[in-house]
Design a protein around this motif. Structure first.
Motif, PDB file in Angstrom:
ATOM      1  N   UNK A 146       4.743   4.813 -15.347  1.00  0.00           N
ATOM      2  CA  UNK A 146       3.196   5.045 -15.430  1.00  0.00           C
ATOM      3  C   UNK A 146       2.637   4.440 -16.504  1.00  0.00           C
ATOM      4  N   UNK A 147       3.269   4.313 -17.932  1.00  0.00           N
ATOM      5  CA  UNK A 147       2.690   4.018 -18.955  1.00  0.00           C
ATOM      6  C   UNK A 147       2.829   2.295 -18.913  1.00  0.00           C
ATOM      7  N   UNK A 148       3.757   1.666 -18.399  1.00  0.00           N
ATOM      8  CA  UNK A 148       3.863   0.250 -18.254  1.00  0.00           C
ATOM      9  C   UNK A 148       2.709  -0.145 -17.178  1.00  0.00           C
ATOM     10  N   UNK A 149       2.735   0.634 -16.213  1.00  0.00           N
ATOM     11  CA  UNK A 149       1.657   0.005 -15.182  1.00  0.00           C
ATOM     12  C   UNK A 149       0.329   0.435 -15.953  1.00  0.00           C
ATOM     13  N   UNK A 150      -0.099   1.303 -16.895  1.00  0.00           N
ATOM     14  CA  UNK A 150      -1.178   1.525 -17.571  1.00  0.00           C
ATOM     15  C   UNK A 150      -1.499   0.383 -18.528  1.00  0.00           C
ATOM     16  N   UNK A 151      -0.250  -0.041 -19.037  1.00  0.00           N
ATOM     17  CA  UNK A 151      -0.459  -1.171 -20.208  1.00  0.00           C
ATOM     18  C   UNK A 151      -0.823  -2.428 -19.422  1.00  0.00           C
ATOM     19  N   UNK A 152      -0.035  -2.909 -18.179  1.00  0.00           N
ATOM     20  CA  UNK A 152      -0.335  -4.075 -17.368  1.00  0.00           C
ATOM     21  C   UNK A 152      -1.916  -3.688 -17.075  1.00  0.00           C
ATOM     22  N   UNK A 153      -2.434  -2.890 -16.714  1.00  0.00           N
ATOM     23  CA  UNK A 153      -3.630  -2.802 -16.277  1.00  0.00           C
ATOM     24  C   UNK A 153      -4.875  -2.984 -17.658  1.00  0.00           C
ATOM     25  N   UNK A 154      -4.602  -2.234 -18.520  1.00  0.00           N
ATOM     26  CA  UNK A 154      -5.597  -2.463 -19.699  1.00  0.00           C
ATOM     27  C   UNK A 154      -5.416  -3.821 -20.343  1.00  0.00           C
ATOM     28  N   UNK A 155      -4.158  -4.161 -20.319  1.00  0.00           N
ATOM     29  CA  UNK A 155      -4.300  -5.642 -20.740  1.00  0.00           C
ATOM     30  C   UNK A 155      -4.967  -6.849 -19.967  1.00  0.00           C
ATOM     31  N   UNK A 172     -12.306  -0.298  -7.724  1.00  0.00           N
ATOM     32  CA  UNK A 172     -11.215  -0.007  -6.626  1.00  0.00           C
ATOM     33  C   UNK A 172      -9.928  -0.291  -7.299  1.00  0.00           C
ATOM     34  N   UNK A 173      -9.690  -1.716  -7.843  1.00  0.00           N
ATOM     35  CA  UNK A 173      -8.375  -2.154  -8.208  1.00  0.00           C
ATOM     36  C   UNK A 173      -7.607  -0.951  -9.190  1.00  0.00           C
ATOM     37  N   UNK A 174      -8.544  -0.481 -10.208  1.00  0.00           N
ATOM     38  CA  UNK A 174      -8.068   0.576 -11.079  1.00  0.00           C
ATOM     39  C   UNK A 174      -7.457   1.724 -10.453  1.00  0.00           C
ATOM     40  N   UNK A 175      -7.906   2.273  -9.555  1.00  0.00           N
ATOM     41  CA  UNK A 175      -7.650   3.619  -8.643  1.00  0.00           C
ATOM     42  C   UNK A 175      -6.354   3.237  -8.029  1.00  0.00           C
ATOM     43  N   UNK A 176      -6.739   1.959  -7.181  1.00  0.00           N
ATOM     44  CA  UNK A 176      -5.395   1.601  -6.482  1.00  0.00           C
ATOM     45  C   UNK A 176      -4.283   1.246  -7.200  1.00  0.00           C
ATOM     46  N   UNK A 177      -4.403   0.708  -8.688  1.00  0.00           N
ATOM     47  CA  UNK A 177      -3.156   0.604  -9.355  1.00  0.00           C
ATOM     48  C   UNK A 177      -2.382   1.911  -9.756  1.00  0.00           C
ATOM     49  N   UNK A 178      -3.390   3.016  -9.972  1.00  0.00           N
ATOM     50  CA  UNK A 178      -2.642   4.253 -10.394  1.00  0.00           C
ATOM     51  C   UNK A 178      -2.060   4.768  -9.201  1.00  0.00           C
ATOM     52  N   UNK A 179      -2.423   4.709  -7.931  1.00  0.00           N
ATOM     53  CA  UNK A 179      -1.938   5.141  -6.795  1.00  0.00           C
ATOM     54  C   UNK A 179      -0.669   4.362  -6.332  1.00  0.00           C
ATOM     55  N   UNK A 180      -0.696   3.185  -6.611  1.00  0.00           N
ATOM     56  CA  UNK A 180       0.535   2.461  -6.339  1.00  0.00           C
ATOM     57  C   UNK A 180       1.607   2.807  -7.361  1.00  0.00           C
ATOM     58  N   UNK A 181       1.468   2.866  -8.572  1.00  0.00           N
ATOM     59  CA  UNK A 181       2.407   3.304  -9.460  1.00  0.00           C
ATOM     60  C   UNK A 181       2.783   4.727  -8.989  1.00  0.00           C
ATOM     61  N   UNK A 182       2.089   5.625  -8.932  1.00  0.00           N
ATOM     62  CA  UNK A 182       2.234   7.046  -8.545  1.00  0.00           C
ATOM     63  C   UNK A 182       3.260   7.290  -7.386  1.00  0.00           C
ATOM     64  N   UNK A 183       3.000   6.449  -6.452  1.00  0.00           N
ATOM     65  CA  UNK A 183       3.685   6.776  -5.032  1.00  0.00           C
ATOM     66  C   UNK A 183       4.760   5.534  -5.153  1.00  0.00           C
ATOM     67  N   UNK A 184       5.067   5.013  -5.916  1.00  0.00           N
ATOM     68  CA  UNK A 184       6.263   3.924  -6.001  1.00  0.00           C
ATOM     69  C   UNK A 184       6.000   2.787  -4.920  1.00  0.00           C
ATOM     70  N   UNK A 185       4.892   2.668  -4.626  1.00  0.00           N
ATOM     71  CA  UNK A 185       4.569   1.587  -3.704  1.00  0.00           C
ATOM     72  C   UNK A 185       4.754   2.014  -2.061  1.00  0.00           C
ATOM     73  N   UNK A 186       4.982   3.180  -1.782  1.00  0.00           N
ATOM     74  CA  UNK A 186       5.171   3.724  -0.560  1.00  0.00           C
ATOM     75  C   UNK A 186       4.078   3.644   0.280  1.00  0.00           C
ATOM     76  N   UNK A 187       4.106   3.613   1.574  1.00  0.00           N
ATOM     77  CA  UNK A 187       3.006   3.747   2.339  1.00  0.00           C
ATOM     78  C   UNK A 187       2.510   5.099   2.604  1.00  0.00           C
ATOM     79  N   UNK A 188       1.959   5.725   1.565  1.00  0.00           N
ATOM     80  CA  UNK A 188       1.443   7.004   1.711  1.00  0.00           C
ATOM     81  C   UNK A 188       0.147   7.107   1.795  1.00  0.00           C
ATOM     82  N   UNK A 189      -0.395   8.095   2.267  1.00  0.00           N
ATOM     83  CA  UNK A 189      -1.935   8.252   2.730  1.00  0.00           C
ATOM     84  C   UNK A 189      -2.639   8.783   1.389  1.00  0.00           C
ATOM     85  N   UNK A 190      -3.738   8.044   1.337  1.00  0.00           N
ATOM     86  CA  UNK A 190      -4.486   8.308  -0.120  1.00  0.00           C
ATOM     87  C   UNK A 190      -5.403   9.809   0.208  1.00  0.00           C
TER      88      UNK A 190
END
Length: 298
Positions: A46-55, A150-168
Motif C-alpha cells: 500500500x505504501x509503495x502504491x501511495x508513493x507511486x501515486x504521489x510521485x 477517479x484515477x486516485x481512488x481507482x489506484x487505491x482500490x486496485x492496490x487494496x484488492x490486489x488487482x482482483x475483479x472485485x465489485x466497487x
C-alpha cells in the motif's frame, strides 16, 4: 549534497505540500473504502502504491509550475519558480525524475497500477503541455481534474484488492463521486479567484476570466451547498456509512459560503492572500472529509 537537498525542498514547495497531502489522502481513502472487498494487501504494498501515486502528482505539478511561470508572476505567486528561487530547467529535470520513479515504483504492484500512474502522467502533460494545453479552458481543467480524481481512488482500490475483479463498494463510489464533484465544481472557481489577471494575460478562458470574480463566487457557493444536500440525501437513501463525512462536508460548505459571501469587491485593493481564502476553505474541506473517511473506515 546541500544544494540537492535544497532543490528537493523547493520542488516539494513548488508542487504544494497541501496538494501532495490531499493526493495521498485520496489514494489512501480508496484503499480504506475498498476494505470490505479487499484482499488484505500488505502495508508495504500500500505504501509503495501511495508513493507511486504521489510521485506522479509531484511530476505533474512541477511541470505545471514551469509552464505557468509567466502568469504566476503576474498574479503575484510566491511559489519557488515564480519568485526565482528554483530554476525552471532544474524543476523540469526533477519532474522527469519523479515521473520515472513513479513508474518504477509500480513494479511488483498489481498490473493495473502501472496504467493508473501512466494515465495520470499523460493527463498532466495534456493539461499543461503543448500544443493545446487543457488548462486554457474551464472545460479542459474540469475534465482533467475529474479523470485524475477517479484515477486516485481507482489506484487505491486496485492496490487494496490486489488487482482482483472485485465489485466497487457503494461507499467508495458515493464518496469518490462527491469528492470529485467538490474538486471540480467548488475547487475550480475557488482557485480562479486569485488568478484572473494572470490567466487573462496568458489568454486562458477560465471560468473566472469568462464570467468575472463576482459570478465565480456565486457559482462556488451554490455548488458547495447543492453538493452538500445531494451528498447527504444520497448517504441517507443508500444507507452508506458516510454520515461522518457528510457532517465534515457541511462544515466545509459553511466555510466556503462564508468566504464567498463576505468577499471583497472585485476592484478592492486587497492582496492575493485575501482572494485565496475561498481556495483555502475548499482545500481544508478536502483534507477534512478524507481524514474523516479514513478515521471511520480503518
Amino acid at each position: 549534497m546541500t544544494a540537492i537537498l535544497r532543490a528537493a525542498v523547493l520542488c516539494v514547495a513548488e508542487a504544494r505540500p497541501l496538494v501532495l497531502g490531499v493526493s495521498l489522502l485520496r489514494f489512501l481513502t480508496g484503499v480504506a473504502l475498498a476494505l470490505p472487498v479487499a484482499a488484505a494487501a500488505h502495508p508495504l504494498v500500500i505504501l509503495r502504491g501511495a508513493a507511486a501515486w504521489v510521485l506522479s502528482i509531484l511530476a505533474v505539478y512541477l511541470f505545471n509550475g514551469v509552464t505557468d511561470v509567466v502568469e504566476d508572476r503576474i498574479n503575484g505567486s510566491r511559489r519557488p519558480i515564480a519568485r526565482g528561487d528554483l530554476d525552471p530547467a532544474h524543476a523540469m529535470a526533477a519532474a522527469a525524475v519523479a515521473a520515472w520513479l513513479a513508474l518504477l515504483a509500480t513494479v511488483g504492484l498489481p498490473g493495473p497500477m502501472l496504467w493508473v500512474v501512466a494515465a495520470n502522467l499523460v493527463l498532466g502533460y495534456l493539461y499543461s503541455g503543448p500544443p493545446l494545453p487543457l488548462k486554457g479552458s474551464a472545460g479542459g481543467t474540469m475534465a482533467v481534474l475529474c479523470l485524475s480524481g477517479m484515477l486516485a481512488y481507482l489506484g487505491g482500490f486496485v492496490v487494496a484488492t490486489a488487482g482482483a475483479h472485485a465489485s466497487v463498494p457503494p461507499a467508495l463510489m458515493v464518496f469518490a463521486a462527491a469528492a470529485i464533484c467538490w474538486m471540480v465544481f467548488v475547487g475550480v472557481p475557488a482557485k480562479d479567484l486569485s488568478d484572473i489577471q494572470g490567466d487573462a494575460a496568458a489568454g486562458r478562458r477560465t471560468l473566472g476570466v469568462r464570467v468575472g470574480e463576482r459570478r465565480s463566487r456565486r457559482v462556488m457557493v451554490v455548488a458547495a451547498l447543492v453538493l452538500l444536500v445531494v451528498f447527504a440525501l444520497t448517504v441517507v437513501l443508500l444507507r452508506v456509512p458516510l454520515v461522518g463525512v457528510s457532517l465534515a462536508m457541511a462544515v466545509g460548505a459553511a466555510a466556503v459560503t462564508a468566504t464567498g459571501v463576505g468577499a471583497p469587491a472585485p476592484d478592492a485593493p486587497v492582496g492575493r492572500s485575501t482572494r485565496r481564502r475561498s481556495y483555502g476553505a475548499f482545500m481544508g474541506t478536502q483534507h477534512l472529509v478524507h481524514l474523516t473517511a479514513l478515521v471511520c473506515h480503518i
